[in-house]
Design a protein around this motif. Structure first.
Motif, PDB file in Angstrom:
ATOM      1  N   LYS A   1       9.903   7.163   9.294  1.00 18.62           N
ATOM      2  CA  LYS A   1      10.935   8.006   9.895  1.00 18.62           C
ATOM      3  C   LYS A   1      10.265   9.170  10.604  1.00 18.62           C
ATOM      4  CE  LYS A   1      15.471   9.746   8.959  1.00 18.62           C
ATOM      5  NZ  LYS A   1      16.595   9.707   8.069  1.00 18.62           N
ATOM      6  N   ARG A   2      10.709   9.456  11.831  1.00 18.91           N
ATOM      7  CA  ARG A   2       9.949  10.391  12.648  1.00 18.91           C
ATOM      8  C   ARG A   2      10.686  11.662  12.990  1.00 18.91           C
ATOM      9  NH1 ARG A   2       5.472   9.131  14.888  1.00 18.91           N
ATOM     10  NH2 ARG A   2       4.612   7.146  14.253  1.00 18.91           N
TER      11      ARG A   2
ATOM     12  N   SER B   1       0.804  -1.244   0.000  1.00 16.46           N
ATOM     13  CA  SER B   1       0.000   0.000   0.000  1.00 16.46           C
ATOM     14  C   SER B   1       0.827   1.280   0.000  1.00 16.46           C
ATOM     15  CB  SER B   1      -0.925   0.046   1.226  1.00 16.46           C
ATOM     16  OG  SER B   1      -2.012  -0.809   1.076  1.00 16.46           O
ATOM     17  N   VAL B   2       2.013   1.292  -0.622  1.00 22.85           N
ATOM     18  CA  VAL B   2       2.805   2.531  -0.617  1.00 22.85           C
ATOM     19  C   VAL B   2       2.096   3.669  -1.347  1.00 22.85           C
ATOM     20  CG1 VAL B   2       5.138   1.699  -0.292  1.00 22.85           C
ATOM     21  CG2 VAL B   2       4.154   1.696  -2.567  1.00 22.85           C
ATOM     22  N   LYS B   3       1.166   3.316  -2.213  1.00 23.15           N
ATOM     23  CA  LYS B   3       0.464   4.367  -2.960  1.00 23.15           C
ATOM     24  C   LYS B   3      -0.229   5.355  -2.016  1.00 23.15           C
ATOM     25  CE  LYS B   3      -2.961   4.791  -6.682  1.00 23.15           C
ATOM     26  NZ  LYS B   3      -3.695   3.992  -7.684  1.00 23.15           N
ATOM     27  N   ARG B   4      -0.657   4.841  -0.859  1.00 16.61           N
ATOM     28  CA  ARG B   4      -1.322   5.715   0.109  1.00 16.61           C
ATOM     29  C   ARG B   4      -0.392   6.815   0.628  1.00 16.61           C
ATOM     30  NH1 ARG B   4      -5.889   3.626   1.976  1.00 16.61           N
ATOM     31  NH2 ARG B   4      -6.244   1.387   1.923  1.00 16.61           N
ATOM     32  N   LEU B   5       0.918   6.588   0.527  1.00 12.11           N
ATOM     33  CA  LEU B   5       1.878   7.537   1.108  1.00 12.11           C
ATOM     34  C   LEU B   5       2.509   8.461   0.063  1.00 12.11           C
ATOM     35  CD1 LEU B   5       3.700   5.075   3.539  1.00 12.11           C
ATOM     36  CD2 LEU B   5       1.752   6.552   3.999  1.00 12.11           C
ATOM     37  N   MET B   6       2.146   8.251  -1.188  1.00 14.67           N
ATOM     38  CA  MET B   6       2.762   9.054  -2.255  1.00 14.67           C
ATOM     39  C   MET B   6       2.486  10.545  -2.052  1.00 14.67           C
ATOM     40  SD  MET B   6       4.490   7.356  -4.470  1.00 14.67           S
ATOM     41  CE  MET B   6       4.410   7.606  -6.243  1.00 14.67           C
ATOM     42  N   GLY B   7       3.546  11.345  -2.118  1.00 18.23           N
ATOM     43  CA  GLY B   7       3.400  12.799  -2.042  1.00 18.23           C
ATOM     44  C   GLY B   7       2.920  13.303  -0.694  1.00 18.23           C
ATOM     45  N   LYS B   8       3.071  12.490   0.364  1.00 18.54           N
ATOM     46  CA  LYS B   8       2.565  12.904   1.677  1.00 18.54           C
ATOM     47  C   LYS B   8       3.715  13.162   2.650  1.00 18.54           C
ATOM     48  CE  LYS B   8      -1.836  11.757   0.925  1.00 18.54           C
ATOM     49  NZ  LYS B   8      -3.110  11.455   1.475  1.00 18.54           N
TER      50      LYS B   8
ATOM     51  N   ASP C   1       7.265  17.654   8.536  1.00 21.68           N
ATOM     52  CA  ASP C   1       6.844  18.235   7.265  1.00 21.68           C
ATOM     53  C   ASP C   1       7.570  17.642   6.060  1.00 21.68           C
ATOM     54  OD1 ASP C   1       4.909  19.981   8.246  1.00 21.68           O
ATOM     55  OD2 ASP C   1       6.487  21.321   8.969  1.00 21.68           O
ATOM     56  N   ALA C   2       8.589  16.829   6.360  1.00 23.69           N
ATOM     57  CA  ALA C   2       9.324  16.223   5.255  1.00 23.69           C
ATOM     58  C   ALA C   2       8.490  15.095   4.661  1.00 23.69           C
ATOM     59  CB  ALA C   2      10.652  15.670   5.766  1.00 23.69           C
ATOM     60  N   LEU C   3       8.813  14.722   3.428  1.00 24.57           N
ATOM     61  CA  LEU C   3       8.105  13.612   2.811  1.00 24.57           C
ATOM     62  C   LEU C   3       8.357  12.343   3.618  1.00 24.57           C
ATOM     63  CD1 LEU C   3       8.570  14.192  -1.025  1.00 24.57           C
ATOM     64  CD2 LEU C   3       6.559  14.615   0.391  1.00 24.57           C
ATOM     65  N   VAL C   4       7.345  11.495   3.664  1.00 25.69           N
ATOM     66  CA  VAL C   4       7.410  10.252   4.433  1.00 25.69           C
ATOM     67  C   VAL C   4       8.565   9.364   3.976  1.00 25.69           C
ATOM     68  CG1 VAL C   4       6.175   8.080   4.805  1.00 25.69           C
ATOM     69  CG2 VAL C   4       4.930  10.216   4.750  1.00 25.69           C
TER      70      VAL C   4
END
Ligand code: ADP
Ligand code: MG
Length: 618
Positions: free
Chosen positions: A108-109, A84-91, A113-116
């Protein structure tokens, strides 16, 4: 096997040099398609004669597995396996913290505000890199099958994807060695697979019902002369076939009195049972009952039992359909077709529920899990010039423009313009000697930018100091075929220029868009009044400035009486501005104009005239 096409008329082989493939990069499954003898076909995996490649990546000691092989490792190596990486695209991390419990992997925490970034073993990967691995796999599948290099592709994305998500998808393509010629909407692709909108004179409203593994959406499209306009889309990004699997799993767990906590805590066992539940669900799409032995348990399920379990989930999709219809102001009878997309529409109870709502106009002849890729291949073929039918055109959903003096919205590309599109206009400054100019870009239909949505801003620097109104600043808006906006600004007298690409981090949902449009109608009157006042204020301010400049430049030729009168009339306007009385401001401007016109004429000085009808100031 590679095929050679012969052009009978010219008696020579047609070299398929610019073959462009179509790719459906899905949340659950991905696949690639191309055109063979005029028909779209999917590329099958080498070993399984199956087009679907599970969108799963597993990495161990630098070795990357994608697809079915990775899916197996969900059970054996859940810690190194990502889905399900598509859920994280551009987030950004902030965007997805609330859905974190859904994933079994770590993010990564450090910077919210950085990309996931996703942790696999010791390393972190961006969703773009992981999606690129899926695309590489599809690329090499196609290359092995076609026996030639594949370097160009059309990739599909959900209609609700924003610029950042589209750009991330494009970046993933580039990383995989693909030149992504176009990003198109999944519902649009599905329509094209059925040949809709490809004839001149086409004009209809259709719906696309897409129930995949983890997401659902219903999109309503207006198709006219090759233009696909998304009228509304509604859905749930956490609703899909996975929920069917989960319902079945919980049913078995309950019925056998198993310890749910313990079972789910063991990731391998949990995944293994989930896969069995999925298997039973698929079996029941064709058969009446299912049974299997799993560890020491014997699980059974009949079709009616399953239908009872999943009915609440199906009803949620139907609620979304109602909402999408309401948003578009339509009734089920207004739609001419309903296209079924996504593997989960193979469940007979789903088809039945959709028929109950829309009537018997379902388009489901094509494989629901292949139809998006097939449509992407049709689009790819048109782009390659081999298919002379309509070129797909999208339109801008909302107007795009910049902020001008006093917070006014100045539209440069109006709503519903066809894209790609290019437009520009000249502006000027409002302050003497201004060397830096901020250009703020907005989207929306309201007259004041404060009611619209800001997309970005940039500063045009190093303008040589000039009196207000003199610089000629050309602003150009370019929207490319993916809907990504580039804004350029150039001061024409000096040549200084600057540009930005607008990639808004947080996109608009169709719902927000609909709300913005409705509000623009609702507040139209109020907005017009506010705009008229602001325009009067802007004009008043610039005329005050111009008058003062006029006096200074022509002091020697003006009588004392004239100077005093000009200053006095100017002062009146200045005093009226803060009162917000539009009529008085305009009256003051007219009074000053009337008085100054013959004098200006006498001086043969164009300054004042110029300032009066000059371009808008930013
Ligand atoms: P996505 O668009 O999310 O990548 P797909 O369209 O490939 O997803 O749909 C995947 C979903 O379809 C999974 O939940 C899978 O279990 C389900 N599915 C696939 N085939 C069948 C079938 N024959 N019967 C029921 N569900 C199916
Ligand atoms: Mg899909």
């Amino acid at each position: 096997m590679a095929k050679v096409q012969i052009n009978m008329k010219e008696g020579r082989a047609v070299h398929d040099e610019n073959l462009i493939v179509g790719i459906d990069l899905g949340t659950t499954n991905s696949l690639v398609a191309y055109i063979l003898d005029g028909q779209p076909v999917t590329v099958k995996t080498n070993d399984r004669e199956e087009a679907l490649v599970p969108s799963i990546i597993s990495i161990e000691e630098g070795q990357v597995l994608v697809g079915e092989a990775a899916k197996q490792r969900l059970v054996s190596n859940p810690g190194q396996t990502v889905y399900s990486v598509k859920r994280l695209m551009g987030k950004s991390l902030n965007d997805v913290l609330h859905i974190q419990p859904y994933f079994s992997y770590d993010l990564k925490r450090d910077d919210p505000d950085a990309l996931v970034r996703i942790r696999i073993g010791e390393n972190y990967f961006t969703p773009i890199e992981l999606s690129a691995e899926i695309l590489k796999q599809l690329k090499s599948l196609a290359e092995n099958h076609l026996k030639k290099n594949v370097t160009q592709a059309v990739i599909t994305v959900p209609a609700y994807f924003n610029d950042a998500q589209r750009q991330a998808t494009r970046d993933a393509g580039r990383l995989a060695g693909l030149d992504v010629l176009r990003i198109i909407n999944e519902p649009t692709a599905a329509s094209m697979a059925y040949g809709l909108g490809l004839q001149e004179g086409s004009n209809e409203i259709i719906a696309v019902y897409d129930l995949g593994g983890g997401t659902f959406d219903l999109s309503i499209l207006h198709i006219q002369d090759g233009v696909f306009e998304v009228l509304s889309t509604h859905g749930d990004t956490f609703l899909g076939g996975d929920d069917f699997d989960r319902a079945i799993m919980e049913y078995w767990i309950d019925r056998h009195g198993m310890d749910k906590e313990a079972l789910l805590a063991d990731k391998s066992r949990g995944q293994s049972l989930r896969l069995l539940a999925e298997q039973s669900k698929k079996h029941l799409s064709l058969h009446e009952s299912f049974s299997a032995v799993w560890n020491e348990y014997e699980f059974t399920l009949t079709r009616p039992e399953m239908e009872k379990l999943i009915d609440p989930i199906i009803q949620r999709t139907i609620q979304s359909c109602h909402q999408a219809l309401r948003d578009a102001g339509l009734n089920p009878g207004d739609l001419s077709k309903v296209i079924m997309v996504g593997g989960s529409t193979r469940v007979p109870a789903v088809t039945k529920a959709v028929k109950d709502l829309f009537g018997d106009k379902l388009y489901d002849k094509l494989n629901p899990d292949e139809v998006v890729a097939l449509g992407a291949a049709v689009q790819a073929n048109i782009l390659s010039g081999k298919d002379q039918r309509f070129l797909l055109i999208d339109v801008t959903p909302l107007s795009l423009g910049i902020e001008t003096m006093g917070g006014l919205m100045d539209v440069i590309i109006p709503r519903n313009s066809k894209i790609p599109s290019k437009a520009g206009r000249q502006y000027t400054t409002s302050v003497d000697g201004q060397v830096n100019l901020k250009i703020s870009i907005y989207q929306g239909e309201r007259e004041l930018v404060s009611h619209n949505r800001k997309l970005g801003e940039f500063i045009l620097r190093n303008i040589p100091p000039m009196p207000a109104g003199l610089p000629k600043i050309e602003i150009q808006f370019l929207i490319n075929a993916d809907g990504i906006l580039t804004v350029r600004a150039k001061e024409l007298r000096s040549g200084v220029h600057s540009e930005i690409e607008v990639r808004s981090q947080y996109g608009l949902s169709e719902e927000e868009m609909a709300r913005m449009l409705l509000e623009s109608v609702k507040y139209a009157r109020q907005d017009m009044q506010a705009k008229a006042l602001q325009e009067a204020i802007n004009e008043g301010k610039s005329i005050i400035l111009a008058t003062e400049r006029f006096i200074l430049q022509n002091e020697a030729h003006l009588s004392r009486e004239e100077t005093d009168a000009l200053r006095e009339k100017s002062k009146y306007i200045d005093e009226m501005i803060p009162t917000g009385d539009k009529d008085r401001i305009i009256q003051g401007i007219e009074d000053l104009n009337q008085y100054s016109a013959p004098i200006a004429h006498r001086m043969l000085d164009l300054n004042i005239g110029q300032a009066l009808q000059g371009t808008k100031a930013i």
